[in-house]
Design a protein around this motif. Structure first.
Motif, PDB file in Angstrom:
ATOM      1  N   VAL A  45       2.157  -3.102   5.824  1.00 34.61           N
ATOM      2  CA  VAL A  45       3.065  -2.596   4.901  1.00 34.61           C
ATOM      3  C   VAL A  45       1.870  -3.798   3.401  1.00 34.61           C
ATOM      4  O   VAL A  45       1.611  -3.224   2.404  1.00 34.61           O
ATOM      5  CB  VAL A  45       4.139  -2.717   5.005  1.00 34.61           C
ATOM      6  N   LYS A  46       1.712  -4.489   4.348  1.00 34.93           N
ATOM      7  CA  LYS A  46       1.426  -6.370   3.529  1.00 34.93           C
ATOM      8  C   LYS A  46       0.531  -5.413   2.662  1.00 34.93           C
ATOM      9  O   LYS A  46      -0.286  -5.700   2.051  1.00 34.93           O
ATOM     10  CB  LYS A  46       1.666  -7.163   4.515  1.00 34.93           C
ATOM     11  N   GLN A  47      -0.673  -5.288   3.833  1.00 34.18           N
ATOM     12  CA  GLN A  47      -1.887  -5.061   2.845  1.00 34.18           C
ATOM     13  C   GLN A  47      -2.177  -3.611   2.212  1.00 34.18           C
ATOM     14  O   GLN A  47      -2.995  -3.925   1.265  1.00 34.18           O
ATOM     15  CB  GLN A  47      -2.825  -4.601   4.264  1.00 34.18           C
ATOM     16  N   LYS A  48      -1.440  -3.261   2.141  1.00 38.67           N
ATOM     17  CA  LYS A  48      -1.719  -2.039   0.951  1.00 38.67           C
ATOM     18  C   LYS A  48      -1.021  -2.865  -0.151  1.00 38.67           C
ATOM     19  O   LYS A  48      -1.374  -1.668  -1.403  1.00 38.67           O
ATOM     20  CB  LYS A  48      -0.862  -0.490   2.138  1.00 38.67           C
ATOM     21  N   MET A  49       0.456  -3.309  -0.090  1.00 37.41           N
ATOM     22  CA  MET A  49       0.978  -3.823  -1.186  1.00 37.41           C
ATOM     23  C   MET A  49       0.326  -5.020  -1.695  1.00 37.41           C
ATOM     24  O   MET A  49       0.375  -4.560  -3.086  1.00 37.41           O
ATOM     25  CB  MET A  49       2.334  -4.481  -0.807  1.00 37.41           C
ATOM     26  N   HIS A  50      -0.604  -5.201  -1.232  1.00 38.35           N
ATOM     27  CA  HIS A  50      -2.011  -6.759  -1.633  1.00 38.35           C
ATOM     28  C   HIS A  50      -2.829  -6.752  -0.815  1.00 38.35           C
ATOM     29  O   HIS A  50      -3.059  -6.877   0.173  1.00 38.35           O
ATOM     30  CB  HIS A  50      -0.810  -7.950  -0.928  1.00 38.35           C
ATOM     31  N   PRO A  51      -3.651  -6.099  -1.491  1.00 31.39           N
ATOM     32  CA  PRO A  51      -4.889  -5.345  -1.076  1.00 31.39           C
ATOM     33  C   PRO A  51      -5.931  -7.175  -1.396  1.00 31.39           C
ATOM     34  O   PRO A  51      -6.865  -7.133  -0.908  1.00 31.39           O
ATOM     35  CB  PRO A  51      -5.764  -4.772  -1.601  1.00 31.39           C
ATOM     36  N   GLU A  52      -5.065  -7.972  -2.341  1.00 31.40           N
ATOM     37  CA  GLU A  52      -6.195  -9.007  -2.404  1.00 31.40           C
ATOM     38  C   GLU A  52      -5.770 -10.006  -1.341  1.00 31.40           C
ATOM     39  O   GLU A  52      -4.509 -10.108  -0.777  1.00 31.40           O
ATOM     40  CB  GLU A  52      -5.969  -9.282  -3.987  1.00 31.40           C
ATOM     41  N   LYS A  53      -6.156 -11.895  -1.431  1.00 29.94           N
ATOM     42  CA  LYS A  53      -5.404 -12.330  -0.127  1.00 29.94           C
ATOM     43  C   LYS A  53      -4.174 -13.026  -0.960  1.00 29.94           C
ATOM     44  O   LYS A  53      -3.700 -12.747  -1.722  1.00 29.94           O
ATOM     45  CB  LYS A  53      -6.587 -13.303  -0.401  1.00 29.94           C
ATOM     46  N   THR A  54      -3.551 -12.773  -0.612  1.00 30.63           N
ATOM     47  CA  THR A  54      -2.253 -13.221  -0.243  1.00 30.63           C
ATOM     48  C   THR A  54      -2.058 -15.402  -0.285  1.00 30.63           C
ATOM     49  O   THR A  54      -2.983 -15.763   0.422  1.00 30.63           O
ATOM     50  CB  THR A  54      -1.405 -13.177   0.458  1.00 30.63           C
ATOM     51  N   PRO A  55      -1.391 -15.473  -1.209  1.00 28.89           N
ATOM     52  CA  PRO A  55      -0.802 -17.474  -0.364  1.00 28.89           C
ATOM     53  C   PRO A  55      -1.321 -17.379   1.031  1.00 28.89           C
ATOM     54  O   PRO A  55      -1.947 -18.772   0.124  1.00 28.89           O
ATOM     55  CB  PRO A  55       0.281 -17.816  -1.329  1.00 28.89           C
ATOM     56  N   SER A  56      -0.854 -17.150   1.291  1.00 30.12           N
ATOM     57  CA  SER A  56      -0.486 -18.061   2.719  1.00 30.12           C
ATOM     58  C   SER A  56      -1.684 -18.074   3.316  1.00 30.12           C
ATOM     59  O   SER A  56      -2.490 -18.219   4.373  1.00 30.12           O
ATOM     60  CB  SER A  56       0.146 -17.230   3.668  1.00 30.12           C
ATOM     61  N   GLU A  57      -2.693 -16.569   2.933  1.00 31.43           N
ATOM     62  CA  GLU A  57      -4.359 -16.423   3.462  1.00 31.43           C
ATOM     63  C   GLU A  57      -5.630 -17.389   2.320  1.00 31.43           C
ATOM     64  O   GLU A  57      -6.293 -17.121   2.788  1.00 31.43           O
ATOM     65  CB  GLU A  57      -4.771 -15.217   2.938  1.00 31.43           C
ATOM     66  N   GLU A  58      -5.096 -18.665   1.936  1.00 31.71           N
ATOM     67  CA  GLU A  58      -5.223 -18.979   1.362  1.00 31.71           C
ATOM     68  C   GLU A  58      -7.244 -20.128   1.987  1.00 31.71           C
ATOM     69  O   GLU A  58      -8.092 -19.917   1.757  1.00 31.71           O
ATOM     70  CB  GLU A  58      -4.659 -20.461   0.152  1.00 31.71           C
ATOM     71  N   LEU A  59      -6.754 -20.271   3.262  1.00 28.96           N
ATOM     72  CA  LEU A  59      -7.312 -21.039   4.472  1.00 28.96           C
ATOM     73  C   LEU A  59      -8.530 -19.495   4.821  1.00 28.96           C
ATOM     74  O   LEU A  59      -9.264 -20.542   5.286  1.00 28.96           O
ATOM     75  CB  LEU A  59      -6.449 -22.378   5.070  1.00 28.96           C
ATOM     76  N   LEU A  60      -7.696 -19.143   5.141  1.00 29.64           N
ATOM     77  CA  LEU A  60      -7.964 -18.300   6.784  1.00 29.64           C
ATOM     78  C   LEU A  60      -7.078 -16.504   6.120  1.00 29.64           C
ATOM     79  O   LEU A  60      -5.931 -16.692   5.974  1.00 29.64           O
ATOM     80  CB  LEU A  60      -7.589 -18.635   7.779  1.00 29.64           C
ATOM     81  N   ALA A  61      -7.601 -15.629   5.671  1.00 26.75           N
ATOM     82  CA  ALA A  61      -7.571 -14.221   5.882  1.00 26.75           C
ATOM     83  C   ALA A  61      -7.041 -13.558   7.232  1.00 26.75           C
ATOM     84  O   ALA A  61      -7.564 -14.355   8.072  1.00 26.75           O
ATOM     85  CB  ALA A  61      -8.568 -13.272   5.792  1.00 26.75           C
ATOM     86  N   VAL A  62      -6.079 -12.584   6.660  1.00 23.12           N
ATOM     87  CA  VAL A  62      -5.828 -12.138   8.759  1.00 23.12           C
ATOM     88  C   VAL A  62      -7.149 -11.333   8.861  1.00 23.12           C
ATOM     89  O   VAL A  62      -7.138 -11.292   9.897  1.00 23.12           O
ATOM     90  CB  VAL A  62      -4.125 -11.159   7.724  1.00 23.12           C
ATOM     91  N   ASP A  63      -8.144 -10.626   7.908  1.00 22.03           N
ATOM     92  CA  ASP A  63      -8.792  -9.952   8.523  1.00 22.03           C
ATOM     93  C   ASP A  63      -9.872 -11.168   9.411  1.00 22.03           C
ATOM     94  O   ASP A  63     -10.715 -10.590   9.745  1.00 22.03           O
ATOM     95  CB  ASP A  63      -9.649  -9.410   6.682  1.00 22.03           C
ATOM     96  N   GLU A  64      -9.714 -12.024   8.848  1.00 28.69           N
ATOM     97  CA  GLU A  64     -10.547 -13.291   9.391  1.00 28.69           C
ATOM     98  C   GLU A  64     -10.437 -13.194  10.850  1.00 28.69           C
ATOM     99  O   GLU A  64     -11.741 -13.996  11.609  1.00 28.69           O
ATOM    100  CB  GLU A  64     -10.916 -14.498   8.832  1.00 28.69           C
ATOM    101  N   PHE A  65      -9.223 -13.178  11.578  1.00 31.47           N
ATOM    102  CA  PHE A  65      -8.637 -13.640  12.742  1.00 31.47           C
ATOM    103  C   PHE A  65      -9.669 -13.124  13.486  1.00 31.47           C
ATOM    104  O   PHE A  65     -10.317 -12.397  13.822  1.00 31.47           O
ATOM    105  CB  PHE A  65      -7.442 -12.501  13.048  1.00 31.47           C
TER     106      PHE A  65
END
Length: 247
Positions: free
Chosen positions: A110-130
């Motif tokens: 849901v979060k990825q659909k609501m916020h396709p851009e990076k969120t503030p919590s992903e400033e250093l590392l995005a979820v897609d980079e896990f």
């Protein structure tokens, strides 16, 4: 991100977080908001679903009667995520039993659909980079993931558009590798969360501390309450722990 910290890549060892300067004891290196979180089912009625505050006389969701909040502000803030579960809770009742991993994955979708851009919590590392470490999954772990995917379809099909099976397997593997459990000061389990910035090879222990700040080379501020992290190591340059009372 404060100028004191930066992401780096160590050849053969992976990603990490390092400081750019010498730190003083108690100095804040960076804050880490949660990308998403879930309160464990066993603590419903004791803690607010949104901010994890523990208090008596929490207000309950008028529809499912099973989610509890401090006030209308917390309830409205949590609705984009709670609506995933509200009707399902009413429908399945006691048979509603997805794991916390399944619940986290649903919220990530849901979060990825609501916020396709990076969120503030992903400033250093995005979820897609896990890292998923799919190549290290044995048959037992794959079967557990496939079971979780079946539960995801069973309990969340009304509100989610699912990606293909391979993408879901990878996402579940990423959550299994990068998710954090949340505990109170007595080490009782409160829930689970995703903190992308801590995917940079930080070895941490996570605590919910409603009445104190725990400063180290990292501090997590989670919604309206504090999730403090003790960094056992982040890089060879810093490992600081100092506890202060909240004023």
């Amino acid at each position: 991100m404060p100028a004191a910290a930066e992401r780096f890549l160590s050849e053969g060892k992976g990603r990490g977080l390092q400081t750019r300067k010498d730190l003083q004891i108690g100095e804040l290196l960076f804050t880490c908001p949660a990308y998403t979180h879930v309160l464990t089912v066993n603590e419903r009625g004791n803690h607010c679903e949104h901010c994890f505050t523990r208090k008596e006389a929490l207000a309950k969701c008028g529809r499912c009667k099973l989610a509890f909040y401090c006030n209308v502000t917390c309830q409205k803030a949590d609705w984009p995520m709670h609506k995933l579960e509200c009707s399902s809770l009413s429908k399945f009742g006691q048979n509603w039993n997805p794991s916390e991993t399944v619940r986290l994955v649903a919220r990530i979708l849901v979060k990825q659909k609501m916020h396709p851009e990076k969120t503030p919590s992903e400033e250093l590392l995005a979820v897609d980079e896990f890292e998923s470490h799919l190549d290290k999954l044995d048959n037992e772990k794959r079967e557990l993931i496939e079971s979780d995917i079946a539960a995801l379809h069973h309990f969340y099909s009304k509100h989610l558009d699912f990606p293909d099976q391979a993408t879901l397997i990878e996402l579940f593997a990423k959550v299994n590798c990068n998710g954090f459990t949340i505990e109170d000061e007595e080490l009782s389990h409160l829930g689970s969360a995703i903190f992308p910035r801590l995917g940079l090879q930080c070895n941490v222990q996570m605590y919910y501390c409603p009445n104190s700040y725990l400063f180290s080379s990292s501090e997590l501020i989670f919604s309206e309450c504090l999730l403090a992290v003790m960094i056992l190591y982040t890089s060879i340059r810093s490992s600081l722990i100092l506890l202060h009372s909240k004023e």
